[in-house]
Design a protein around this motif. Structure first.
Motif, PDB file in Angstrom:
ATOM      1  N   PHE A 146       0.819  -1.197   0.000  1.00 28.27           N
ATOM      2  CA  PHE A 146       0.000   0.000   0.000  1.00 28.27           C
ATOM      3  C   PHE A 146       0.869   1.270   0.000  1.00 28.27           C
ATOM      4  N   PRO A 147       0.469   2.302  -0.758  1.00 30.96           N
ATOM      5  CA  PRO A 147       1.162   3.586  -0.706  1.00 30.96           C
ATOM      6  C   PRO A 147       0.531   4.555   0.297  1.00 30.96           C
ATOM      7  N   HIS A 148      -0.690   4.222   0.752  1.00 33.25           N
ATOM      8  CA  HIS A 148      -1.365   5.118   1.687  1.00 33.25           C
ATOM      9  C   HIS A 148      -2.415   4.337   2.478  1.00 33.25           C
ATOM     10  N   THR A 160      -0.206   9.332   3.332  1.00 33.79           N
ATOM     11  CA  THR A 160       0.951   8.643   2.771  1.00 33.79           C
ATOM     12  C   THR A 160       1.650   7.839   3.864  1.00 33.79           C
ATOM     13  N   LEU A 161       1.572   6.519   3.753  1.00 31.61           N
ATOM     14  CA  LEU A 161       2.197   5.597   4.699  1.00 31.61           C
ATOM     15  C   LEU A 161       2.759   4.459   3.851  1.00 31.61           C
ATOM     16  N   ARG A 162       4.002   4.596   3.457  1.00 28.17           N
ATOM     17  CA  ARG A 162       4.548   3.755   2.407  1.00 28.17           C
ATOM     18  C   ARG A 162       4.930   2.362   2.882  1.00 28.17           C
ATOM     19  N   HIS A 163       4.096   1.365   2.533  1.00 31.51           N
ATOM     20  CA  HIS A 163       4.402  -0.063   2.648  1.00 31.51           C
ATOM     21  C   HIS A 163       4.505  -0.607   4.072  1.00 31.51           C
ATOM     22  N   VAL A 164       4.579   0.245   5.077  1.00 32.49           N
ATOM     23  CA  VAL A 164       4.598  -0.210   6.469  1.00 32.49           C
ATOM     24  C   VAL A 164       4.038   0.916   7.333  1.00 32.49           C
ATOM     25  N   ALA A 165       3.222   0.542   8.331  1.00 30.58           N
ATOM     26  CA  ALA A 165       2.577   1.562   9.151  1.00 30.58           C
ATOM     27  C   ALA A 165       2.326   1.040  10.560  1.00 30.58           C
TER      28      ALA A 165
END
Length: 271
Positions: A21-23, A28-33
């Motif tokens: 995921f890009p968000h 915007t939370l790129r690939h890990v959150a």
């Protein structure tokens, strides 16, 4: 989510998700959150490619996937988040780690790579906090003539590291798609599961003191009691994930039916 989730972990009481995921919710939370129970937060600028595996090692988050940088720092397929910034794990891996676990104080990565920081480590490698090493020569006999095998799942059972995937040898020992490492040598678990190199093991679970494996082999679910394999009721398709929940063994994957019941990708085992 703005894309798929491939990995989950818990760090300091927070849920960590990794994927492609890009968000999330437009942010915007790129690939890990990081989810603290109320709010999604980024982990720096994140990796620049999909995350397929997560682990917690020595208090830090380890992310593995198809990327060559994390937080703007070069990191080949695997990186460490210390709570403030991203760091490489030496020279990293030359392809994707699909699974990670911690065994006897060492981080174990399994995947489709054959080298870790330049060290030959087919399918599986160990990180001791400062350097990479092979795990007993790794796995071999992959599908379609590939001399190297792939590890898709890792677990710890009866004080042994268990590796599952698409391989027919481990450390040179015949081992069809599942093998155990005791810290010194590889051994098979009986005759393994499946007969062909493409009949993969994709997941593990602990159920009633036995090891359960799921994958793409005939029947898709089998149970190891320490000395022999026993079939479980077949799932039509393949089993990509398993866990225990409220005393139930839960299987998830791509299958339309479970026995005579409609399952649609998720089912529970009833004795």
């Amino acid at each position: 989510m703005g894309g798929g989730v491939s990995a989950l972990a818990v760090l300091n009481g927070h849920l960590i998700v990794g994927g492609n995921f890009p968000h999330i919710n437009g942010d915007t939370l790129r690939h890990v959150a990081d989810w603290d129970g109320a709010t999604w937060r980024p982990l720096g600028s994140g990796p620049n490619g999909s995350v397929f595996s997560l682990a917690v090692y020595n208090g830090d988050l380890i992310a593995g996937g198809a990327f060559d940088a994390a937080g703007g720092v070069p990191a080949s397929c695997i990186a460490r988040w210390d709570g403030a910034s991203w760091h490489p794990l030496a020279g990293g891996l030359n392809s994707v780690p699909w699974a990670m676990t911690v065994y006897k104080g060492v981080l174990i990565a399994g995947g489709s790579f054959d080298k870790a920081d330049g060290v030959l480590a087919p399918g599986i490698a160990a990180w001791n906090g400062s350097s990479w090493s092979s795990v007993g020569g790794g796995v071999g006999g992959g599908a379609f003539g590939n001399p190297f095998g792939t590890v898709y799942a890792l677990s710890v059972h009866d004080d042994s590291l268990i590796a599952g995937g698409g391989f027919t040898t481990a450390g040179g020992v015949p081992a069809y798609h599942v093998a155990k490492w005791d810290g010194a040598q590889w051994d098979s678990l009986g005759s393994g599961v499946g007969q062909y190199s493409y009949e993969y093991v994709k997941s593990f679970a602990e159920y009633e003191d036995t090891l359960v494996v799921g994958g793409t082999f005939p029947g898709n679910v089998r149970r190891w009691n320490g000395s022999a394999w026993a079939p479980m009721d077949s799932l039509t398709g393949h089993v990509g994930a398993m866990t225990m929940y409220d005393g139930w063994l839960i299987a998830g994957g791509f299958f339309p039916r479970e026995g005579a019941q409609r399952a649609n990708g998720i089912a529970r085992w009833v004795k």
